[in-house]
Design a protein around this motif. Structure first.
Motif, mmCIF file in Angstrom:
data_model
loop_
_atom_site.group_PDB
_atom_site.id
_atom_site.type_symbol
_atom_site.label_atom_id
_atom_site.label_comp_id
_atom_site.label_asym_id
_atom_site.label_seq_id
_atom_site.Cartn_x
_atom_site.Cartn_y
_atom_site.Cartn_z
ATOM 1 N N SER A 26 0.806 -1.230 0.000
ATOM 2 C CA SER A 26 0.000 0.000 0.000
ATOM 3 C C SER A 26 0.840 1.281 0.000
ATOM 4 O O SER A 26 0.315 2.340 -0.319
ATOM 5 C CB SER A 26 -0.942 0.000 1.205
ATOM 6 O OG SER A 26 -0.197 -0.031 2.398
ATOM 7 N N TYR A 27 2.117 1.219 0.333
ATOM 8 C CA TYR A 27 2.919 2.444 0.348
ATOM 9 C C TYR A 27 3.260 2.928 -1.063
ATOM 10 O O TYR A 27 3.736 4.044 -1.240
ATOM 11 C CB TYR A 27 4.196 2.278 1.179
ATOM 12 C CG TYR A 27 5.236 1.345 0.603
ATOM 13 C CD1 TYR A 27 6.183 1.800 -0.296
ATOM 14 C CD2 TYR A 27 5.275 0.007 0.972
ATOM 15 C CE1 TYR A 27 7.146 0.956 -0.819
ATOM 16 C CE2 TYR A 27 6.226 -0.857 0.463
ATOM 17 C CZ TYR A 27 7.155 -0.374 -0.430
ATOM 18 O OH TYR A 27 8.092 -1.222 -0.940
ATOM 19 N N LEU A 28 3.003 2.111 -2.075
ATOM 20 C CA LEU A 28 3.256 2.498 -3.455
ATOM 21 C C LEU A 28 1.973 2.979 -4.108
ATOM 22 O O LEU A 28 0.916 2.382 -3.937
ATOM 23 C CB LEU A 28 3.798 1.314 -4.257
ATOM 24 C CG LEU A 28 5.170 0.802 -3.853
ATOM 25 C CD1 LEU A 28 5.506 -0.460 -4.628
ATOM 26 C CD2 LEU A 28 6.230 1.858 -4.071
ATOM 27 N N GLU A 29 2.084 4.057 -4.858
ATOM 28 C CA GLU A 29 0.949 4.536 -5.639
ATOM 29 C C GLU A 29 1.123 4.034 -7.066
ATOM 30 O O GLU A 29 2.050 4.432 -7.770
ATOM 31 C CB GLU A 29 0.888 6.064 -5.626
ATOM 32 C CG GLU A 29 -0.247 6.610 -6.455
ATOM 33 C CD GLU A 29 -0.260 8.134 -6.524
ATOM 34 O OE1 GLU A 29 -1.032 8.650 -7.348
ATOM 35 O OE2 GLU A 29 0.499 8.800 -5.790
ATOM 36 N N GLU A 41 4.167 1.581 -13.515
ATOM 37 C CA GLU A 41 4.847 2.695 -12.865
ATOM 38 C C GLU A 41 4.235 2.959 -11.499
ATOM 39 O O GLU A 41 3.010 2.978 -11.354
ATOM 40 C CB GLU A 41 4.739 3.948 -13.729
ATOM 41 C CG GLU A 41 5.412 3.779 -15.079
ATOM 42 C CD GLU A 41 5.131 4.930 -16.018
ATOM 43 O OE1 GLU A 41 6.104 5.491 -16.547
ATOM 44 O OE2 GLU A 41 3.949 5.255 -16.213
ATOM 45 N N VAL A 42 5.107 3.154 -10.530
ATOM 46 C CA VAL A 42 4.670 3.443 -9.169
ATOM 47 C C VAL A 42 5.343 4.722 -8.686
ATOM 48 O O VAL A 42 6.428 5.075 -9.145
ATOM 49 C CB VAL A 42 4.982 2.275 -8.198
ATOM 50 C CG1 VAL A 42 4.202 1.029 -8.578
ATOM 51 C CG2 VAL A 42 6.472 1.974 -8.155
ATOM 52 N N LEU A 43 4.682 5.398 -7.756
ATOM 53 C CA LEU A 43 5.234 6.607 -7.155
ATOM 54 C C LEU A 43 5.482 6.370 -5.677
ATOM 55 O O LEU A 43 4.725 5.652 -5.017
ATOM 56 C CB LEU A 43 4.258 7.777 -7.319
ATOM 57 C CG LEU A 43 3.906 8.197 -8.725
ATOM 58 C CD1 LEU A 43 2.913 9.356 -8.689
ATOM 59 C CD2 LEU A 43 5.135 8.557 -9.527
ATOM 60 N N LEU A 44 6.530 6.984 -5.170
ATOM 61 C CA LEU A 44 6.824 7.000 -3.745
ATOM 62 C C LEU A 44 7.871 8.081 -3.513
ATOM 63 O O LEU A 44 8.593 8.452 -4.436
ATOM 64 C CB LEU A 44 7.326 5.649 -3.253
ATOM 65 C CG LEU A 44 8.736 5.225 -3.656
ATOM 66 C CD1 LEU A 44 9.250 4.229 -2.652
ATOM 67 C CD2 LEU A 44 8.743 4.619 -5.042
ATOM 68 N N SER A 88 9.252 11.193 -8.950
ATOM 69 C CA SER A 88 9.622 10.341 -7.824
ATOM 70 C C SER A 88 8.932 8.986 -7.938
ATOM 71 O O SER A 88 7.998 8.681 -7.217
ATOM 72 C CB SER A 88 9.231 11.023 -6.510
ATOM 73 O OG SER A 88 9.698 10.259 -5.422
ATOM 74 N N GLY A 89 9.401 8.211 -8.859
ATOM 75 C CA GLY A 89 8.786 6.910 -9.044
ATOM 76 C C GLY A 89 9.679 5.971 -9.816
ATOM 77 O O GLY A 89 10.789 6.323 -10.221
#
Length: 115
Positions: A26-29, A41-44, A88-89
């Motif tokens: 869940s910490y990844l968007e 693609e994920v953001l964090l 930032s991903g």
């Protein structure tokens, strides 16, 4: 020859996307995808730290492209917070040749990531 395998490749990309949707912590968007999911693609906030962590485990993840407003050849003037947010991903392994085992290993490593 590649046109003949296109439907299978597209179906595989959709399956990889479903596996990531079900398995990412869940910490990844996860960035949305309305078409063929060529990339996952994920953001964090600290994506470079996570990229290094994954690389130490033999998993390559590519940094997202830099914000266009920071490209020197565009000479953009102004503040573009939405554009900067996507810097930032990471792009996770997601090509159609990725096996279920690889996707599972990536998700396991992401869950074990010490934040």
């Amino acid at each position: 020859a590649q046109i003949e395998t296109m439907d299978d490749r597209i179906a595989r990309l959709h399956e990889i996307r479903r596996q990531y949707e079900a398995g990412l912590p869940s910490y990844l968007e996860l960035l949305p995808c309305d078409g063929v999911p060529l990339y996952t693609e994920v953001l964090l906030p600290d994506s470079e730290r996570l990229r290094c962590y994954l690389l130490e485990r033999g998993i390559q993840a590519r940094p997202n492209y830099p914000s266009l407003d920071s490209a020197p050849y565009l000479k953009a003037v102004g503040n573009f917070p939405n554009s900067r947010r996507f810097e930032s991903g990471l792009t996770l392994p997601s090509g159609p040749a990725q096996t279920d085992e690889v996707i599972h290993r990536v998700c396991e490593a992401l869950h074990a990531y010490p934040r």
